[in-house]
Write an enzyme that holds these catalytic residues in place. Structure first.
Site, PDB file in Angstrom:
ATOM      1  N   ARG A   1       5.354   8.398  26.963  1.00 41.83           N
ATOM      2  CA  ARG A   1       5.103   7.225  27.798  1.00 41.83           C
ATOM      3  C   ARG A   1       3.669   6.723  27.623  1.00 41.83           C
ATOM      4  O   ARG A   1       3.420   5.523  27.672  1.00 41.83           O
ATOM      5  CB  ARG A   1       5.420   7.509  29.269  1.00 41.83           C
ATOM      6  CG  ARG A   1       5.447   6.253  30.133  1.00 41.83           C
ATOM      7  CD  ARG A   1       6.129   6.486  31.476  1.00 41.83           C
ATOM      8  NE  ARG A   1       7.561   6.282  31.411  1.00 41.83           N
ATOM      9  CZ  ARG A   1       8.199   5.141  31.697  1.00 41.83           C
ATOM     10  NH1 ARG A   1       7.514   4.081  32.094  1.00 41.83           N
ATOM     11  NH2 ARG A   1       9.495   5.040  31.605  1.00 41.83           N
TER      12      ARG A   1
ATOM     13  N   GLU B   1       5.896   3.329  40.638  1.00 40.88           N
ATOM     14  CA  GLU B   1       4.709   3.720  39.873  1.00 40.88           C
ATOM     15  C   GLU B   1       3.786   2.563  39.459  1.00 40.88           C
ATOM     16  O   GLU B   1       2.567   2.720  39.464  1.00 40.88           O
ATOM     17  CB  GLU B   1       5.132   4.468  38.597  1.00 40.88           C
ATOM     18  CG  GLU B   1       5.824   5.778  38.870  1.00 40.88           C
ATOM     19  CD  GLU B   1       6.551   6.284  37.632  1.00 40.88           C
ATOM     20  OE1 GLU B   1       7.584   5.685  37.253  1.00 40.88           O
ATOM     21  OE2 GLU B   1       6.088   7.257  37.037  1.00 40.88           O
TER      22      GLU B   1
END
Ligand code: MTE
Ligand code: MOS
Length: 804
Positions: A319, A728
Site C-alpha cells: 500500500r 482512514e
C-alpha cells in the site's frame, strides 16, 4: 431491484444520527471484552514473563518456583501447545519462543487465581538468556542486510531517462518514525470451554475469523470447534488486525488446559512493549521536474522497519508503494520497497496501512523542492494533480480525478486562503521571533483491500414475528460507527424506522470466513451484504403485501414501517402486519446476505492492476504559528473538504474526519517512539512506554479552529447507497500541518531555500529547522555584505544554479 447506490424515498441513511452506542460510551454502560470477566466464575488471570533482552537465546526456563506462589495455578509454555506453536499466519511468530526477538518478548505466561498472584508468579519464573547481537535502527538493519519478506518494485516508463532529461533534479533521504496505536482499550481476551470441547473466545479483535483460525491451529482444532466473538473495541486503528491472535490463543490454551475461563488483558505498559506499531520508514529518492514544476520522474527506495516478524508488513509495504503518488501524476517512476528485520515489536497495520508512509515521502519531496523551484508549494501541488484519463503507476485509471481540483478550489474558497495569506505575510513582516504559515495538501486514497479475495462480506438478518429486526454482519465495531451505518442500511433497505433494528455482536458462528474490519472497506462490504439480505426478505414480504393490496409485488413500497403501493394514499399496512402474515404463510423471515466488490484485479508479482474500487479524496488547509526561540508551535486553524460520497451517516463521518486528522497530526508532530539504542543493559527497551513519555494529541493540540466540509454532490455509483469509505483517508489530511510547520520554520530564513524537517516534527525538530533557516539567513547576509564590497571593486558573474 434497485442499483446498489440508489436511495429509496425517505431513507434512514443520510440522517445525522448519533453513534449507536454513544450513550453507553459516555455513561460507562458499554461492555468491552474485559468487562465480561466479572461474568465468568472461577476465571484465571494471565501474566507474561517478558524478556529483558533485545535478542537472546532462551538457555533455560524453570517454572516450578512460580507454582510455589499462592494462587498460581499453571505456567503455560511451548510444551503445552497441542497444535502449532505460532501466533501468526506466516509461521514466523512463535507463541512461546526459544529465541527472544525483542525487549519485552513474552517467553511464557503464568495463570493465577488473581492478577497479582500471576504477576508475582511471573517474577519467580527463572529464565537464563544467552544474549545475541541485535539490530535496532533502520540504518543498522540496512547496513547489515537484515531484511524479511518479499521485495517489491512498482514501475512505469523509464525513471532513469526521465530523470536524465529533467531540467531540475533533486535527491535526498528521509527517515521518519512510526506510531503507537494507543487505543484506549488494551488487548483483551477471555476464553472458556463449552460443552463438548467447543472453545469460545471473546477477543478485542478486528479480525475474528483469523483469531479463530489461529486459536484453532494453536489448539490443534478445526475452525468449527472455535468461536470468536468481539462485542466492541475501544479503538483498534489497525493494531488489532493481527496482533490479538496470540493473546486469544494464550487465553484459549489456558482454558483448555485448566478447564476454567482464562482472561488475558494487557496493562498499558505490556501493550506498548509487546504489540506492533505503525512502521517507521526510510526513503532515499531522486526526482526530476520540468521548468513549469511538473514532476517528470521519481526513483525511490523505501525501507520499512518491520520489527521482529512479518505479520502485515508485506501488504503495508504494497500500500505504501501504491500510494507514493498520492494525488500526483508521475509519468516515469521506479519505486523499490523492502522490509527490514529489527529487534523491535512486530510493526503492523495502522490507519492508512502504509499509505500514509508512501504519501509522506512525496509530500516531503514537494515541500522540500517547492522553494528551490521558486513555485509556491500549494501551486506546485495543484499543478501536478492527476487529470481525468490519467492512470496510476500500477495502471489504474484515476476515476473522478476532476474532484481533486474541485475539492482544492472549494477549500481555497472556504478557508479564505488569499486573505489569510496576506495577513500571514503582514504578521511575519513585523514579528522577528514568531512566524506563521498556511499550507494546503491533498489526499487520494484507494479503497478496497489490495488483495482481491478479501473484498467480500456476509450478513445474517432476522426479522421476528413482531416486525423487529436483528442484524449480524462480519464487521467489528471499534468506535468508527460501522454498526450505526449498518443499522441505517438495514432500516433503509427494509423501509422501517431505525428503532426497529438492533445489532448483535460480531461472532464467527453467525457469519463465517470474514475479512478483517480494515482498509476502511467495512461499510462498503458489510453494507452490501446487509442490504442484500434485507432485500431478499423485502422481496418476499412484497409478495405477501401485494396479495393483500391486490397489486403487483414490484409496486409495493416499504417506507418508515408502513407498506403501501405506488400512488396509494388511502390504504396501508404496517410492516409488522405484513411480517405476521408472512409467518402464517410460512414465508422465511431471515436471510443470509453476501457481497463481493465487482471489477477488481491485482497482480501482486507485477504490481499492476486495478486493485481499488474507487479513490477517496480530500484536502486540508492548515495554519500554524512557530516560536523561534523554542520551536514550540500552535495549530491556529484547519479547514478540511473531504469526499465521503453521499454520506450514510454525517455525524459519524464528521467524527471520522476530525479524529483521523488529529491522529495524523499526532503521528506527524508529537508522537515519538524512542527505543534505547545504547549498548547498555537496556538496549532495545522501548523508552516511551507510558502516556507520560509518549505525547498524544489532546484537546490542547487541536487546531484552535477546525472546520470540516463534506464535498457535495458526490454520489459514488457502485457503492452501498452512493457512499464512500471514510475511516482512514482523513488521517493524511494532517500533511497540511507538517507542511505549514516547514513553511513557518523556513520563514525565519531567506526565501528559495530547502527546509528539511524531521518526522515527527516535534517542537525540538522544528527548533532545529528554525536554527538552520536563521543560519542560512546570516550566511546570506554575510555573502551579500561581502559581495557588495566586492562589487565595489569588480563586476561578478551570474549566480550559480541552486541544487537541493
Ligand atoms: N475510528 C475509531 N473511532 N476507532 C478505530 O479504531 N480505526 C480506523 C478507522 N477509524 C478506527 C477508526 C481504521 S485503521 C480503519 S481501517 C477503519 O476505521 C475500519 O473501519 P471501517 O472499515 O468501518 O471504516
Ligand atoms: Mo485499518 S489500518 O486497515 O485497520
Amino acid at each position: 431491484m434497485r442499483s446498489l447506490a440508489e436511495r429509496p424515498e425517505s431513507p434512514v441513511v443520510g440522517v445525522a444520527v448519533p453513534h449507536e452506542s454513544a450513550a453507553l460510551h459516555v455513561t460507562g454502560a458499554a461492555l468491552y471484552t474485559d468487562d465480561l470477566v466479572g461474568r465468568a466464575p472461577g476465571v484465571l488471570h494471565a501474566w507474561p514473563v517478558q524478556a529483558p533482552h533485545a535478542h537472546a537465546r532462551v538457555a533455560m526456563l524453570r517454572t516450578p518456583p512460580a507454582l510455589e506462589v499462592p494462587g498460581v495455578v499453571r505456567v503455560l509454555t511451548a510444551a503445552d501447545v497441542p497444535g502449532i506453536n505460532d501466533a501468526g499466519i506466516k509461521g514466523d511468530e512463535p507463541l512461546f519462543p526459544t529465541e527472544v526477538m525483542f525487549y519485552g518478548h513474552a517467553v511464557c505466561w503464568v495463570l493465577g487465581e488473581t492478577l497479582e498472584a500471576a504477576r508475582v508468579g511471573a517474577e519467580r519464573v527463572e529464565v537464563e538468556y544467552a544474549p545475541l547481537p541485535s539490530l535496532l535502527t533502520l540504518p543498522e538493519a540496512i547496513e547489515a542486510g537484515s531484511f524479511q519478506g518479499s521485495r517489491l518494485t512498482l514501475a512505469r516508463g523509464d525513471a532513469a531517462a526521465g530523470l536524465a532529461g529533467a531540467a531540475h533534479r533533486f535527491g535526498g533521504e528521509f527517515e521518519f518514525g512510526g506510531q503507537e496505536h494507543f487505543y484506549l482499550e488494551t488487548h483483551a481476551s477471555l476464553a472458556h470451554v463449552d460443552e463438548g470441547g467447543q472453545v469460545f473466545v471473546q477477543s478485542s479483535t478486528q479480525h475474528p475469523t483469523e483469531t479463530q483460525e489461529i486459536v484453532a491451529h494453536v489448539l490443534g482444532l478445526h475452525s468449527h470447534e472455535v468461536t470468536v466473538q468481539c462485542v466492541r473495541m475501544g479503538g483498534g486503528f489497525g493494531g488489532k488486525e493481527m496482533q490479538p491472535h496470540g493473546f486469544a490463543a494464550v487465553a484459549a490454551l489456558g482454558a483448555v488446559l485448566t478447564g476454567r475461563p482464562v482472561r488475558v488483558r494487557l496493562t498499558r505498559t505490556q501493550d506498548l512493549t509487546m504489540t506492533g506499531k505503525r512502521h517507521g520508514f526510510h526513503a532515499s529518492w531522486e526526482v526530476g521536474f520540468d521548468d513549469d514544476g511538473h514532476i517528470l520522474a521519481l526513483r525511490a527506495t523505501l525501507t520499512s522497519d518491520g520489527g521482529w516478524s512479518l505479520d502485515l508488513s508485506e501488504p503495508v509495504l504494497t500500500r505504501a508503494l501504491c500510494h507514493i503518488d498520492n494525488a500526483y501524476f508521475v509519468p516515469d517512476i521506479e519505486v523499490h520497497g523492502r522490509i527490514a528485520r529489527t529487534n523491535k515489536t512486530s510493526q503492523t497495520a495502522f490507519r492508512g496501512f502504509g499509505g500514509p508512509q508512501g504519501m509522506l515521502v512525496l509530500e516531503d519531496i514537494l515541500g522540500r523542492c517547492a522553494p528551490v523551484l521558486g513555485i509556491d508549494p500549494a501551486e506546485l501541488r495543484r499543478r501536478n494533480f492527476y487529470a481525468p484519463g490519467q492512470t496510476t503507476p500500477y495502471g489504474q485509471p484515476v476515476r473522478h480525478a476532476e474532484r481533486l481540483v474541485a475539492i482544492w478550489d472549494v477549500l481555497h474558497e472556504r478557508a479564505e486562503v488569499e486573505r489569510r495569506r496576506r495577513e500571514i505575510d503582514a504578521f511575519n513582516a513585523v514579528h522577528r521571533d514568531l512566524k506563521r504559515a498556511l499550507a494546503m495538501t491533498p489526499v487520494k486514497f484507494g479503497i478496497s483491500f489490495n488483495l482481491t479475495a478479501f473484498n467480500q462480506a456476509g450478513a445474517l438478518v432476522h426479522v421476528y414475528k413482531d416486525g423487529s429486526v436483528l442484524v449480524n454482519h462480519g464487521g467489528t465495531e471499534m468506535g468508527q460507527g460501522l454498526h450505526t451505518k449498518m443499522l441505517q442500511v438495514a432500516a433503509t433497505a427494509l423501509g422501517v424506522p431505525l428503532a426497529f433494528v438492533r445489532l448483535a455482536p460480531t461472532r464467527t458462528d453467525k457469519v463465517p470466513n470474514t475479512s478483517a474490519t480494515a482498509a476502511s472497506s467495512s461499510t462498503d462490504l458489510n453494507g452490501g451484504a446487509v442490504k442484500d439480505a434485507c432485500e431478499q426478505i423485502r422481496g418476499r414480504l412484497a409478495e405477501v403485501a401485494a396479495r393483500r393490496l391486490s397489486i403487483h409485488p414490484d409496486d409495493v413500497r416499504f417506507t418508515a414501517g408502513k407498506v403501501t403501493g405506488i400512488g396509494f394514499k388511502d390504504r396501508d399496512l404496517t410492516f409488522a402486519e405484513v411480517v405476521r402474515d408472512a409467518y402464517l404463510q410460512r414465508v422465511p423471515l431471515f436471510a443470509a446476505g453476501f457481497y463481493r466488490t465487482e471489477g477488481l484485479h491485482w497482480d501482486p508479482d507485477r504490481m499492476q492492476g486495478e486493485p481499488f474500487k474507487y479513490f477517496a479524496y480530500g484536502a486540508a488547509a492548515s495554519e500554524v504559528e512557530v516560536d523561534g526561540f523554542t520551536g514550540a508551535y500552535r495549530f491556529v486553524r484547519t479547514d478540511i473538504v473531504h469526499d465521503v460520497g453521499d454520506s450514510l451517516s454525517p455525524l459519524i463521518d464528521l467524527g471520522q474526519i476530525e479524529g483521523g486528522f488529529v491522529q495524523g497530526a499526532g503521528w506527524l508532530t508529537l508522537e515519538e517512539l524512542v527505543w534505547d539504542t545504547s549498548d547498555g543493559e537496556r538496549r532495545g527497551r522501548l523508552a516511551t512506554q507510558a502516556a507520560s513519555t509518549y505525547k498524544l494529541p489532546s484537546f490542547s493540540e487541536m487546531p484552535e479552529e477546525l472546520y470540516v466540509h463534506l464535498f457535495e454532490k458526490a454520489t459514488e455509483s457502485g457503492v452501498v447507497y452512493g457512499s464512500k469509505a471514510v475511516g482512514e483517508p482523513p488521517l493524511m489530511l494532517a500533511f497540511s500541518v507538517r507542511e505549514a510547520l516547514r513553511q513557518a520554520a523556513g520563514a525565519f530564513g531567506p526565501a528559495g531555500r530547502t527546509v528539511e524537517l524531521a518526522g515527527p516534527a516535534t517542537p525540538e525538530a522544528v527548533f532545529w529547522a528554525v536554527q538552520a533557516a536563521r543560519e542560512a539567513g546570516r550566511e546570506a547576509a554575510e555573502r551579500a555584505a561581502a559581495s557588495s564590497q566586492a562589487r565595489a571593486d569588480e563586476p561578478t558573474g551570474p549566480p550559480a544554479p541552486v541544487r537541493g
